[in-house]
Every structure is written in C-alpha cells, then in structure tokens.
Design an enzyme around this catalytic site. Sequence first.
Site, PDB file in Angstrom:
ATOM      1  CG  ASN A 283      -1.912  -1.115   1.232  1.00 46.43           C
ATOM      2  OD1 ASN A 283      -2.406  -1.497   0.169  1.00 46.43           O
ATOM      3  ND2 ASN A 283      -2.226  -1.648   2.399  1.00 46.43           N
TER       4      ASN A 283
ATOM      5  CD  GLN B  64       3.027   3.592   3.105  1.00 46.43           C
ATOM      6  OE1 GLN B  64       2.997   4.184   2.023  1.00 46.43           O
ATOM      7  NE2 GLN B  64       4.144   3.223   3.692  1.00 46.43           N
TER       8      GLN B  64
ATOM      9  CG  HIS C 118       4.265  -2.623   5.516  1.00 45.08           C
ATOM     10  ND1 HIS C 118       4.438  -1.267   5.741  1.00 45.08           N
ATOM     11  CD2 HIS C 118       2.939  -2.813   5.378  1.00 45.08           C
ATOM     12  CE1 HIS C 118       3.263  -0.674   5.743  1.00 45.08           C
ATOM     13  NE2 HIS C 118       2.331  -1.597   5.510  1.00 45.08           N
TER      14      HIS C 118
HETATM   15  P1  5GP Z   1      -0.528  -0.421   5.814  1.00 42.50           P
HETATM   16  O1  5GP Z   1      -1.909   0.077   6.175  1.00 42.50           O
HETATM   17  O2  5GP Z   1       0.494   0.653   6.114  1.00 42.50           O
HETATM   18  O3  5GP Z   1      -0.395  -0.993   4.451  1.00 42.50           O
HETATM   19  O4  5GP Z   1      -0.240  -1.652   6.778  1.00 42.50           O
HETATM   20  C1  5GP Z   1       0.115  -1.495   8.100  1.00 42.50           C
HETATM   21  C2  5GP Z   1      -0.265  -2.773   8.788  1.00 42.50           C
HETATM   22  O5  5GP Z   1       0.393  -2.806  10.043  1.00 42.50           O
HETATM   23  C3  5GP Z   1      -1.757  -2.907   9.064  1.00 42.50           C
HETATM   24  O6  5GP Z   1      -2.258  -4.063   8.410  1.00 42.50           O
HETATM   25  C4  5GP Z   1      -1.840  -2.993  10.573  1.00 42.50           C
HETATM   26  O7  5GP Z   1      -2.825  -3.902  11.027  1.00 42.50           O
HETATM   27  C5  5GP Z   1      -0.452  -3.433  10.964  1.00 42.50           C
HETATM   28  N1  5GP Z   1      -0.028  -2.997  12.277  1.00 42.50           N
HETATM   29  C6  5GP Z   1      -0.201  -1.753  12.831  1.00 42.50           C
HETATM   30  N2  5GP Z   1       0.333  -1.708  14.043  1.00 42.50           N
HETATM   31  C7  5GP Z   1       0.863  -2.934  14.289  1.00 42.50           C
HETATM   32  C8  5GP Z   1       1.563  -3.495  15.403  1.00 42.50           C
HETATM   33  O8  5GP Z   1       1.824  -2.851  16.422  1.00 42.50           O
HETATM   34  N3  5GP Z   1       1.942  -4.797  15.292  1.00 42.50           N
HETATM   35  C9  5GP Z   1       1.686  -5.535  14.181  1.00 42.50           C
HETATM   36  N4  5GP Z   1       2.101  -6.813  14.183  1.00 42.50           N
HETATM   37  N5  5GP Z   1       1.040  -5.039  13.110  1.00 42.50           N
HETATM   38  C10 5GP Z   1       0.634  -3.752  13.163  1.00 42.50           C
END
Ligand code: 5GP
Length: 114
Positions: free
Chosen positions: A87, A94, A100
């Site tokens: 994302n 994101q 990631h």
């Molecule tokens: P994005 O939205 O940036 O593509 O993905 C970030 C991801 O990180 C989300 O799916 C969210 O659930 C995950 N996430 C956020 N905070 C934490 C955390 O403290 N630990 C873990 N394991 N995942 C997290």
Amino acid sequence: MSKTLFERIIDREIEADIVWENERIIAFNDISPQAPTHILIVPKKVISSLNELEEEDRDLIGEMFIVAKNIAEEKGISENGYRTIFNTNDYGGQTVYHLHLHLIGGRKMTWPPG
Ligand code: 5GP
C-alpha cells in the site's frame, strides 16, 4: 529522528509474533489480520514507502518476494493462492510509513479491492 513502529518491532521494543528473520528482513503476523494468514514482510532498512525506493534496493525488494513465496509455502497457502500487496501513501491505504509487503491468504479474495 524517532523510530518507526516497525523499527521498534525489529529492535524488540514492541512485541510481535515474528515468523521469520534474517539480517535484512523481518516477517511477523499482522496485529489486525484480514485473512487467516496475514503476514508483514519488512526490510530492516527504513524506506518510507515504495515512492522512496532506490536503485540500490533492487535486491532487497527481490528478496522480500522470495521470503513471501517461502512463507506462503510453509503456511500451506501456495497452491490455493494468496495476495502480496504494497500500500502506498494515502490513496493506497498506507498507514505505517516503513515499507512492508502484505502476504495475505487462507481465504478466497475478491476483486477489485475496496
Ligand atoms: P498499511 O496500512 O500501512 O499498508 O499496513 C500497516 C499494517 O500494520 C496494518 O495491516 C496494521 O494492522 C499493521 N499494524 C499496525 N500496528 C501494528 C503493530 O503494532 N503490530 C503488528 N504486528 N502489526 C501492526
């Protein structure tokens, strides 16, 4: 500069369910899984988003996909299939600005994504 959330996981300041790690990459279960398997594959090098990717990161990105493929095999989701997603920024959804790769599987996905 303050650490990203994922740097704090890498440095063991925040707990995470780590499924794989080497010197360059860490993989751990997403805290809010969107499917039976939802793993984040994260480079230890801080790259904010795909927009900040540089030519020198070519091997690193390749290795992230090899890690995704290997974990998918280990988790038994390879044959049915899965998604790998970056994302990027606001419109891409994101929320954590440390690059990631989402590895999501264990159920049938729909298309188009929301
Ligand atoms: P994005 O939205 O940036 O593509 O993905 C970030 C991801 O990180 C989300 O799916 C969210 O659930 C995950 N996430 C956020 N905070 C934490 C955390 O403290 N630990 C873990 N394991 N995942 C997290």
